[in-house]
Design a protein around this motif. Structure first.
Motif, mmCIF file in Angstrom:
data_model
loop_
_atom_site.group_PDB
_atom_site.id
_atom_site.type_symbol
_atom_site.label_atom_id
_atom_site.label_comp_id
_atom_site.label_asym_id
_atom_site.label_seq_id
_atom_site.Cartn_x
_atom_site.Cartn_y
_atom_site.Cartn_z
ATOM 1 N N ARG A 139 -3.949 -1.282 2.968
ATOM 2 C CA ARG A 139 -4.861 -0.127 2.965
ATOM 3 C C ARG A 139 -5.023 0.389 1.550
ATOM 4 N NH1 ARG A 139 -2.669 4.287 7.010
ATOM 5 N NH2 ARG A 139 -0.667 3.614 6.130
ATOM 6 N N SER A 140 -5.648 -0.388 0.683
ATOM 7 C CA SER A 140 -5.834 0.030 -0.712
ATOM 8 C C SER A 140 -7.222 -0.362 -1.190
ATOM 9 C CB SER A 140 -4.784 -0.625 -1.620
ATOM 10 O OG SER A 140 -3.481 -0.149 -1.310
ATOM 11 N N GLN B 295 -10.775 7.069 1.344
ATOM 12 C CA GLN B 295 -10.384 6.131 0.301
ATOM 13 C C GLN B 295 -11.550 5.406 -0.341
ATOM 14 O OE1 GLN B 295 -6.543 4.583 2.620
ATOM 15 N NE2 GLN B 295 -6.660 3.709 0.587
ATOM 16 N N SER C 239 0.844 -1.200 0.000
ATOM 17 C CA SER C 239 0.000 0.000 0.000
ATOM 18 C C SER C 239 0.875 1.245 0.000
ATOM 19 C CB SER C 239 -0.906 0.014 1.231
ATOM 20 O OG SER C 239 -1.988 -0.855 1.062
ATOM 21 N N ALA D 250 -3.280 5.978 -2.626
ATOM 22 C CA ALA D 250 -3.015 4.633 -2.102
ATOM 23 C C ALA D 250 -3.922 3.579 -2.724
ATOM 24 C CB ALA D 250 -3.168 4.614 -0.579
ATOM 25 N N ASN D 251 -4.952 4.005 -3.461
ATOM 26 C CA ASN D 251 -5.825 3.047 -4.125
ATOM 27 C C ASN D 251 -5.170 2.521 -5.397
ATOM 28 O OD1 ASN D 251 -7.665 3.480 -2.119
ATOM 29 N ND2 ASN D 251 -9.065 4.727 -3.355
ATOM 30 N N LEU D 252 -5.544 1.310 -5.786
ATOM 31 C CA LEU D 252 -4.885 0.644 -6.907
ATOM 32 C C LEU D 252 -5.700 0.781 -8.193
ATOM 33 C CD1 LEU D 252 -3.737 -2.697 -5.211
ATOM 34 C CD2 LEU D 252 -2.374 -0.642 -5.632
ATOM 35 N N CYS E 199 -1.799 -5.650 0.291
ATOM 36 C CA CYS E 199 -1.953 -4.196 0.261
ATOM 37 C C CYS E 199 -2.891 -3.885 1.418
ATOM 38 C CB CYS E 199 -2.537 -3.733 -1.071
ATOM 39 S SG CYS E 199 -1.410 -3.908 -2.459
ATOM 40 N N ARG F 71 -8.960 2.535 -7.352
ATOM 41 C CA ARG F 71 -8.784 3.889 -7.861
ATOM 42 C C ARG F 71 -9.821 4.228 -8.921
ATOM 43 N NH1 ARG F 71 -2.774 5.729 -9.356
ATOM 44 N NH2 ARG F 71 -2.532 4.988 -7.205
ATOM 45 N N CYS G 194 -5.797 -7.480 -1.683
ATOM 46 C CA CYS G 194 -6.069 -6.055 -1.520
ATOM 47 C C CYS G 194 -7.053 -5.895 -0.375
ATOM 48 C CB CYS G 194 -6.646 -5.477 -2.813
ATOM 49 S SG CYS G 194 -7.089 -3.739 -2.716
#
Length: 376
Positions: free
Chosen positions: A239-240, A275, A217, A250-252, A237, A243, A267
């Motif tokens: 904290r993701s 988030q 993350s 921090a988002n994927l 991850c 996106r 994830c």
């Protein structure tokens, strides 16, 4: 902000609900949590509690150590209103395992980072020792299950910031010996925007040999992809979210979510407004999206409580997980997929780290490489 705060305050079948084992002893079960008036049909909530009784939540990130560090006195057994997490709320939320984050303040590096991490490792042990009826330290998948079967919440130390390791593998090994199990690969010269350096790759290999899990993350896409290529163990991850639904750094993005799923990682979607959004439905939207893109075996939960983040009103503290699971069941999630989300996927990662470590220790001794040797 005022408006936002108004809104916030190996796959196993779940089986028949009547046959689900209850991991908490009857004498420590909490009272039934409050059902919101806005949800008069509480059947999904009852079903969610039944599923969570057999497959409790493995929470990927808790900032409790740093929050407790600043309190003059606390009692997590009776309940502590100064924090988001205490034992009654963990029981009400059916939390079976908790990753206890070792937070580093901005700008900490070198000896200060090592000292702060050691201080928090010690604090985690003290907190668990002071609450033996509700908490138990755990360092691997077996110990997590033992704690759950005894009606305790397993506490796993980590994630910690890579700044605590600096550029010395001996510190990495020492932190592992003291209990650290997850390391976030950001904030250091060997894991930056350009990806892992040669020394960074050696750190990942040594983590594999030890059984320490990589947390990606906040890592750069290049670091994420290189870690997938080098590591023989699955990554987290912690904290993701997605996106595509919320453009938080921090988002994927979807391409990394797909690669994470292909690499067997997880994830862990945070339950925070910044988030994921201001309602439980927003959090569920992210879980739907991650499950669709990365696969049901690569999605988990991260309460991110006691981290200073705002949470949806329905998920304001650690007791709210049944309400989130009820929302997923209303959306048609199968109980087997809920079991993976809450418990099974994290257990798989813990077992994978241990298996990789046993194999790696047969192939290679502890690394003596230095950053000067590899990156100099």
């Amino acid at each position: 902000m005022a408006d936002l705060q108004d809104d916030l305050h190996a796959r196993t079948e779940a089986g028949e609900l009547d046959d689900l084992p209850v991991p908490f002893p009857a004498d420590v079960l909490p009272p039934e949590p409050y059902t919101p008036v806005s949800d008069p049909d509480d059947a999904p909530l009852k079903r969610a509690r039944a599923v969570l009784a057999a497959h409790p939540v493995a929470d990927g990130y808790s900032g409790l150590p740093w929050a407790l560090k600043h309190l003059p006195w606390y009692d997590l057994e009776l309940g502590e209103t100064a924090v988001d997490t205490d034992i009654p709320r963990l029981r009400e939320g059916r939390v079976g395992a908790l990753f206890s984050a070792l937070h580093l303040p901005e700008g900490f590096d070198g000896d200060r980072a090592v000292g702060a991490t050691l201080d928090q490792l010690d604090l985690v042990r003290q907190v668990v020792r002071a609450h033996p009826d509700g908490l138990r330290l755990a360092y691997d998948a077996g110990e997590v299950i033992d704690a759950r079967n005894c009606g305790r919440t397993a506490v796993l130390p980590g994630p910690a910031g890579a700044a605590a390791v600096g550029d010395r593998l001996g510190i990495l090994r020492s932190l592992y010996a003291l209990g650290l199990r997850v390391l976030t690969l950001t904030g250091v010269s060997w894991a930056g925007e350009a990806g892992l350096t040669r020394f960074g790759e050696e750190v990942v290999r040594e983590m594999n040999r030890l059984g320490m899990i990589a947390d990606l993350s906040g890592a750069s896409p290049a670091t994420v992809r290189r870690t997938f290529a080098v590591s023989k163990a699955p990554a987290l991850c912690t904290r993701s979210a997605a996106r595509a639904l919320r453009p938080h750094p921090a988002n994927l993005p979807d391409d990394l979510l797909a690669e994470l799923g292909a690499a067997g990682g997880v994830c862990m979607v945070p339950l925070t407004a910044e988030q994921t959004g201001p309602t439980v439905r927003d959090v569920a939207d992210h879980l739907d999206h991650v499950r669709e893109v990365a696969g049901p075996g690569s999605v988990g939960l991260s309460g991110t409580y006691d981290s200073g983040a705002a949470h949806p009103l329905e998920l304001g503290d650690a007791s709210g997980y049944p309400r989130l699971v009820a929302e997923l069941l209303r959306r048609g999630w199968e109980e087997a997929d809920v079991a993976l989300l809450t418990w099974g996927n994290v257990q798989r990662v813990l077992r994978g780290a241990a298996f990789t470590a046993r194999a790696a220790r047969l192939r290679r001794p502890p690394s003596t490489a230095t950053i000067a040797d590899l990156d100099g």
